[in-house]
Design a protein around this motif. Structure first.
Motif, PDB file in Angstrom:
ATOM      1  N   HIS A 260      12.449  11.607  12.161  1.00  0.00           N
ATOM      2  CA  HIS A 260      12.086  10.296  12.696  1.00  0.00           C
ATOM      3  C   HIS A 260      10.752  10.349  13.434  1.00  0.00           C
ATOM      4  N   ASP A 261      10.544  11.376  14.249  1.00  0.00           N
ATOM      5  CA  ASP A 261       9.263  11.535  14.946  1.00  0.00           C
ATOM      6  C   ASP A 261       8.114  11.559  13.940  1.00  0.00           C
ATOM      7  N   THR A 262       8.300  12.332  12.882  1.00  0.00           N
ATOM      8  CA  THR A 262       7.249  12.473  11.871  1.00  0.00           C
ATOM      9  C   THR A 262       7.039  11.164  11.121  1.00  0.00           C
ATOM     10  N   PHE A 263       8.119  10.465  10.790  1.00  0.00           N
ATOM     11  CA  PHE A 263       8.001   9.155  10.144  1.00  0.00           C
ATOM     12  C   PHE A 263       7.187   8.201  11.010  1.00  0.00           C
ATOM     13  N   ARG A 264       7.507   8.122  12.292  1.00  0.00           N
ATOM     14  CA  ARG A 264       6.792   7.199  13.189  1.00  0.00           C
ATOM     15  C   ARG A 264       5.304   7.545  13.277  1.00  0.00           C
ATOM     16  N   ARG A 265       4.996   8.839  13.365  1.00  0.00           N
ATOM     17  CA  ARG A 265       3.586   9.250  13.441  1.00  0.00           C
ATOM     18  C   ARG A 265       2.852   8.930  12.141  1.00  0.00           C
ATOM     19  N   LEU A 266       3.512   9.149  10.995  1.00  0.00           N
ATOM     20  CA  LEU A 266       2.883   8.820   9.717  1.00  0.00           C
ATOM     21  C   LEU A 266       2.749   7.317   9.535  1.00  0.00           C
ATOM     22  N   LEU A 267       3.749   6.564   9.968  1.00  0.00           N
ATOM     23  CA  LEU A 267       3.671   5.104   9.903  1.00  0.00           C
ATOM     24  C   LEU A 267       2.483   4.609  10.725  1.00  0.00           C
ATOM     25  N   ASP A 268       2.332   5.127  11.934  1.00  0.00           N
ATOM     26  CA  ASP A 268       1.188   4.754  12.778  1.00  0.00           C
ATOM     27  C   ASP A 268      -0.129   5.116  12.090  1.00  0.00           C
ATOM     28  N   TYR A 269      -0.171   6.287  11.443  1.00  0.00           N
ATOM     29  CA  TYR A 269      -1.384   6.719  10.745  1.00  0.00           C
ATOM     30  C   TYR A 269      -1.715   5.764   9.597  1.00  0.00           C
ATOM     31  N   VAL A 270      -0.712   5.436   8.777  1.00  0.00           N
ATOM     32  CA  VAL A 270      -0.950   4.557   7.629  1.00  0.00           C
ATOM     33  C   VAL A 270      -1.414   3.180   8.105  1.00  0.00           C
ATOM     34  N   ILE A 271      -0.801   2.656   9.157  1.00  0.00           N
ATOM     35  CA  ILE A 271      -1.213   1.353   9.687  1.00  0.00           C
ATOM     36  C   ILE A 271      -2.622   1.425  10.268  1.00  0.00           C
ATOM     37  N   SER A 272      -2.979   2.545  10.894  1.00  0.00           N
ATOM     38  CA  SER A 272      -4.344   2.671  11.429  1.00  0.00           C
ATOM     39  C   SER A 272      -5.380   2.660  10.309  1.00  0.00           C
ATOM     40  N   GLN A 273      -5.001   3.165   9.132  1.00  0.00           N
ATOM     41  CA  GLN A 273      -5.892   3.174   7.981  1.00  0.00           C
ATOM     42  C   GLN A 273      -5.870   1.845   7.213  1.00  0.00           C
ATOM     43  N   ASN A 274      -4.807   1.054   7.405  1.00  0.00           N
ATOM     44  CA  ASN A 274      -4.607  -0.222   6.711  1.00  0.00           C
ATOM     45  C   ASN A 274      -4.086  -1.260   7.699  1.00  0.00           C
ATOM     46  N   PRO A 275      -4.907  -1.686   8.663  1.00  0.00           N
ATOM     47  CA  PRO A 275      -4.420  -2.570   9.717  1.00  0.00           C
ATOM     48  C   PRO A 275      -3.803  -3.871   9.205  1.00  0.00           C
ATOM     49  N   GLN A 276      -4.210  -4.311   8.027  1.00  0.00           N
ATOM     50  CA  GLN A 276      -3.660  -5.538   7.466  1.00  0.00           C
ATOM     51  C   GLN A 276      -2.180  -5.398   7.111  1.00  0.00           C
TER      52      GLN A 276
ATOM     53  N   ALA B 136       9.759  18.732  16.297  1.00  0.00           N
ATOM     54  CA  ALA B 136       9.685  17.337  15.835  1.00  0.00           C
ATOM     55  C   ALA B 136      10.850  17.038  14.903  1.00  0.00           C
ATOM     56  N   THR B 137      11.344  15.822  14.973  1.00  0.00           N
ATOM     57  CA  THR B 137      12.405  15.381  14.080  1.00  0.00           C
ATOM     58  C   THR B 137      11.794  14.642  12.893  1.00  0.00           C
TER      59      THR B 137
ATOM     60  N   THR C 217       0.849  -1.193   0.000  1.00  0.00           N
ATOM     61  CA  THR C 217       0.000   0.000   0.000  1.00  0.00           C
ATOM     62  C   THR C 217       0.880   1.236   0.000  1.00  0.00           C
ATOM     63  N   THR C 218       0.442   2.246  -0.724  1.00  0.00           N
ATOM     64  CA  THR C 218       1.116   3.538  -0.739  1.00  0.00           C
ATOM     65  C   THR C 218       0.114   4.592  -0.311  1.00  0.00           C
ATOM     66  N   SER C 219       0.505   5.427   0.628  1.00  0.00           N
ATOM     67  CA  SER C 219      -0.319   6.536   1.091  1.00  0.00           C
ATOM     68  C   SER C 219       0.469   7.817   0.919  1.00  0.00           C
ATOM     69  N   HIS C 220      -0.246   8.919   0.813  1.00  0.00           N
ATOM     70  CA  HIS C 220       0.418  10.212   0.668  1.00  0.00           C
ATOM     71  C   HIS C 220      -0.495  11.300   1.193  1.00  0.00           C
ATOM     72  N   GLY C 221       0.109  12.450   1.467  1.00  0.00           N
ATOM     73  CA  GLY C 221      -0.666  13.574   1.966  1.00  0.00           C
ATOM     74  C   GLY C 221       0.243  14.706   2.366  1.00  0.00           C
ATOM     75  N   THR C 222      -0.304  15.602   3.157  1.00  0.00           N
ATOM     76  CA  THR C 222       0.491  16.704   3.683  1.00  0.00           C
ATOM     77  C   THR C 222       0.407  16.682   5.205  1.00  0.00           C
ATOM     78  N   VAL C 223       1.418  17.240   5.822  1.00  0.00           N
ATOM     79  CA  VAL C 223       1.508  17.242   7.277  1.00  0.00           C
ATOM     80  C   VAL C 223       2.264  18.492   7.724  1.00  0.00           C
ATOM     81  N   THR C 224       1.909  18.996   8.887  1.00  0.00           N
ATOM     82  CA  THR C 224       2.670  20.060   9.528  1.00  0.00           C
ATOM     83  C   THR C 224       3.164  19.502  10.862  1.00  0.00           C
ATOM     84  N   PRO C 225       4.431  19.097  10.916  1.00  0.00           N
ATOM     85  CA  PRO C 225       4.958  18.546  12.166  1.00  0.00           C
ATOM     86  C   PRO C 225       4.957  19.600  13.274  1.00  0.00           C
ATOM     87  N   PRO C 226       4.767  19.170  14.525  1.00  0.00           N
ATOM     88  CA  PRO C 226       4.816  20.127  15.626  1.00  0.00           C
ATOM     89  C   PRO C 226       6.232  20.696  15.788  1.00  0.00           C
ATOM     90  N   ALA C 227       6.323  21.862  16.388  1.00  0.00           N
ATOM     91  CA  ALA C 227       7.628  22.495  16.633  1.00  0.00           C
ATOM     92  C   ALA C 227       8.534  21.527  17.380  1.00  0.00           C
TER      93      ALA C 227
END
Length: 81
Positions: free
Chosen positions: A49-65, A46-47, A34-44
């Motif tokens: 890596h922090d943003t990658f982990r949050r996006l990874l969690d988001y993508v998995i929440s949308q595609n639990p499989q 944030a690294t 699966t490929t997901s994409h979008g836009t994000v504004t990381p909090p002040a």
């Protein structure tokens, strides 16, 4: 932080988009991808890596499989030309 996946080809005004554009692809070998994409504004403060982990969690929440899947592609770039 907000994130979204594009669902239409209609342009969204730049003011409504995040500061960064991202693309993330997950694969479960032999079972799917699966490929997901979008836009994000990381909090002040944030690294990347922090943003990658949050996006990874988001993508998995949308595609639990896809959990646990292998990340085969990730990009995070400023959302400007």
């Amino acid at each position: 932080m907000t994130s979204q996946t594009a669902s239409t080809a209609a342009a969204v005004p730049a003011a409504a988009q995040g500061s960064h554009m991202w693309v993330l692809t997950l694969e479960k070998p032999g079972r799917g991808m699966t490929t997901s994409h979008g836009t994000v504004t990381p909090p002040a403060g944030a690294t990347r890596h922090d943003t990658f982990r949050r996006l990874l969690d988001y993508v998995i929440s949308q595609n639990p499989q896809m959990s646990p899947g292998n990340c085969v592609f990730f990009t995070l770039e400023p959302n400007r030309l």
